[in-house]
Design a protein around this motif. Structure first.
Motif, PDB file in Angstrom:
ATOM      1  N   LEU A 100       0.822  -1.200   0.000  1.00 61.10           N
ATOM      2  CA  LEU A 100       0.000   0.000   0.000  1.00 61.10           C
ATOM      3  C   LEU A 100       0.862   1.259   0.000  1.00 61.10           C
ATOM      4  O   LEU A 100       0.525   2.259  -0.648  1.00 61.10           O
ATOM      5  CB  LEU A 100      -0.935  -0.004   1.209  1.00 61.10           C
ATOM      6  N   TYR A 101       1.977   1.238   0.686  1.00 58.96           N
ATOM      7  CA  TYR A 101       2.851   2.407   0.682  1.00 58.96           C
ATOM      8  C   TYR A 101       3.536   2.586  -0.666  1.00 58.96           C
ATOM      9  O   TYR A 101       3.893   3.705  -1.037  1.00 58.96           O
ATOM     10  CB  TYR A 101       3.858   2.326   1.832  1.00 58.96           C
ATOM     11  N   THR A 102       3.718   1.497  -1.382  1.00 52.51           N
ATOM     12  CA  THR A 102       4.199   1.628  -2.756  1.00 52.51           C
ATOM     13  C   THR A 102       3.160   2.359  -3.596  1.00 52.51           C
ATOM     14  O   THR A 102       3.500   3.219  -4.423  1.00 52.51           O
ATOM     15  CB  THR A 102       4.474   0.244  -3.365  1.00 52.51           C
ATOM     16  N   GLY A 103       1.885   2.033  -3.385  1.00 55.90           N
ATOM     17  CA  GLY A 103       0.817   2.750  -4.065  1.00 55.90           C
ATOM     18  C   GLY A 103       0.765   4.206  -3.658  1.00 55.90           C
ATOM     19  O   GLY A 103       0.528   5.095  -4.491  1.00 55.90           O
ATOM     20  N   LEU A 104       1.019   4.487  -2.386  1.00 57.63           N
ATOM     21  CA  LEU A 104       1.031   5.864  -1.900  1.00 57.63           C
ATOM     22  C   LEU A 104       2.133   6.662  -2.591  1.00 57.63           C
ATOM     23  O   LEU A 104       1.927   7.826  -2.968  1.00 57.63           O
ATOM     24  CB  LEU A 104       1.239   5.871  -0.381  1.00 57.63           C
ATOM     25  N   ARG A 105       3.271   6.042  -2.787  1.00 58.71           N
ATOM     26  CA  ARG A 105       4.364   6.715  -3.488  1.00 58.71           C
ATOM     27  C   ARG A 105       3.975   7.038  -4.922  1.00 58.71           C
ATOM     28  O   ARG A 105       4.262   8.122  -5.439  1.00 58.71           O
ATOM     29  CB  ARG A 105       5.613   5.838  -3.464  1.00 58.71           C
ATOM     30  N   ARG A 106       3.268   6.110  -5.558  1.00 57.68           N
ATOM     31  CA  ARG A 106       2.785   6.340  -6.920  1.00 57.68           C
ATOM     32  C   ARG A 106       1.842   7.547  -6.964  1.00 57.68           C
ATOM     33  O   ARG A 106       1.929   8.387  -7.868  1.00 57.68           O
ATOM     34  CB  ARG A 106       2.062   5.083  -7.403  1.00 57.68           C
ATOM     35  N   LEU A 107       0.956   7.648  -6.004  1.00 50.57           N
ATOM     36  CA  LEU A 107       0.013   8.757  -5.962  1.00 50.57           C
ATOM     37  C   LEU A 107       0.728  10.079  -5.699  1.00 50.57           C
ATOM     38  O   LEU A 107       0.378  11.115  -6.274  1.00 50.57           O
ATOM     39  CB  LEU A 107      -1.047   8.505  -4.891  1.00 50.57           C
ATOM     40  N   ARG A 108       1.723  10.059  -4.840  1.00 55.12           N
ATOM     41  CA  ARG A 108       2.459  11.284  -4.545  1.00 55.12           C
ATOM     42  C   ARG A 108       3.258  11.767  -5.751  1.00 55.12           C
ATOM     43  O   ARG A 108       3.620  12.944  -5.827  1.00 55.12           O
ATOM     44  CB  ARG A 108       3.378  11.055  -3.352  1.00 55.12           C
ATOM     45  N   GLU A 109       3.529  10.854  -6.687  1.00 52.85           N
ATOM     46  CA  GLU A 109       4.192  11.225  -7.934  1.00 52.85           C
ATOM     47  C   GLU A 109       3.204  11.752  -8.965  1.00 52.85           C
ATOM     48  O   GLU A 109       3.604  12.121 -10.072  1.00 52.85           O
ATOM     49  CB  GLU A 109       4.944  10.022  -8.492  1.00 52.85           C
ATOM     50  N   GLY A 110       1.913  11.752  -8.625  1.00 55.69           N
ATOM     51  CA  GLY A 110       0.908  12.301  -9.519  1.00 55.69           C
ATOM     52  C   GLY A 110       0.287  11.312 -10.478  1.00 55.69           C
ATOM     53  O   GLY A 110      -0.364  11.716 -11.444  1.00 55.69           O
ATOM     54  N   GLY A 111       0.444  10.016 -10.223  1.00 52.13           N
ATOM     55  CA  GLY A 111      -0.059   9.002 -11.146  1.00 52.13           C
ATOM     56  C   GLY A 111      -1.398   8.417 -10.735  1.00 52.13           C
ATOM     57  O   GLY A 111      -1.981   8.770  -9.700  1.00 52.13           O
TER      58      GLY A 111
END
Length: 303
Positions: A100-111
């Motif tokens: 889930l934190y990998t997904g959070l990183r993706r979202l913080r990158e704007g994806g």
């Protein structure tokens, strides 16, 4: 690069063969982060949803896809990594948190980040209780949640069937859900459950599925146990186990009067036009016109 390659090759073929339709594509933000929360009816959900939207999307995928042995196992693992699938250990605990934190990183990158709140495929085509990871992602990232209903993928590919049969597949995308009013409450389990139930209610409303208020994994375990009961016909035992599950609406809300969506004439025409453009692209590749065909296909699919 591999994501684009697979979308242009396998995706083109899927468009030609299945002529999928889409409704509500304009609800996906053109830029910035967003969580696409989808029901999960079949393995091919993860093929058709990325195919039908213009922006690149990354999904969580069960770890089994990455640990297969032999040539087939290595191919599946390479394919999943190539299209950006993030492996998740569904046993829970720190392993699931890491995904889930990998997904959070993706979202913080704007994806765009795709997630199946049910955690696994529906065992019988019904919609099951959502896990709260999607709510935590929404609060910690501040990204909107876009509900997505896959239509007909379970008919094209029932559980246990590897190669899908021909059946018209649809994607219905709802309006983004904003949970900024709960910001700072990502550790409140009651808030997380309330948000998750709201998301599942929208999925119920969009998909027309009957809602079952237990986890899909729990139902799968019940069905597996029912099949092993001695002295009873498997079909009868499975039907009884399924019938005993509590149905209603998420969070105890009133059950909406809904039905499985059917495409209208404009959506069918758009799907046929996208399929024709994809077929043109396949033919044009031999003549060196692949890029133009791909642009035409993308425009038709968004129509």
């Amino acid at each position: 690069m591999f994501y684009g390659f697979m979308k242009a090759t396998l995706g083109t073929l899927l468009r030609v063969v299945y002529q999928p339709w889409i409704r509500g594509a304009e609800n996906i933000p053109a830029t910035g982060p967003a969580i696409l929360a989808s029901n999960h009816l079949a393995v091919i959900d993860s093929f058709f949803l990325p195919l039908m939207i213009s922006r690149e999307i990354v999904f969580l995928g069960k770890q089994d896809y990455f640990t297969g042995k032999g040539l087939k196992g290595r191919f599946v693992a390479a394919f999943m990594r190539g299209v950006g699938t993030i492996p998740v250990d569904r046993s829970g605990g720190k392993a699931s948190e890491a995904a889930l934190y990998t997904g959070l990183r993706r979202l913080r990158e704007g994806g765009l980040f795709g997630i199946y709140p049910e955690g696994t495929r529906s065992p019988d085509g019904r919609l099951y209780r959502g896990k709260t990871g999607v709510a935590r992602l929404a609060l910690e990232s501040g990204a909107p949640v876009v509900p997505v209903a896959m239509i007909g993928t379970n008919i094209a590919q029932p559980i246990g069937k590897r190669i899908p049969t021909l059946h018209r597949i649809g994607v219905v995308i709802g309006e983004p859900l904003d949970f900024s009013r709960y910001r700072g409450l990502e550790n409140d389990r009651f808030v997380l459950r309330s948000i998750t139930d709201e998301i599942m209610y929208e999925l119920m409303r969009l998909s027309g599925q009957e809602y079952v208020d237990i986890y899909a994994a729990t139902m799968k375990n019940r069905l597996a146990a029912a099949k092993k009961e001695p002295g009873r016909k498997h079909a009868e035992a499975v039907a009884e186990a399924a019938a005993q599950a509590p149905v209603g609406a998420p969070g105890g809300r009133p059950v909406p009067d809904v039905a499985v969506p059917e495409p209208d004439e404009a959506e069918l025409a758009a799907g046929a036009a996208a399929a024709a453009a994809a077929a043109h692209r396949l033919a044009a590749q031999d003549g060196g016109e692949g890029a133009g065909g791909q642009d035409q296909e993308a425009r038709a699919g968004r129509g």
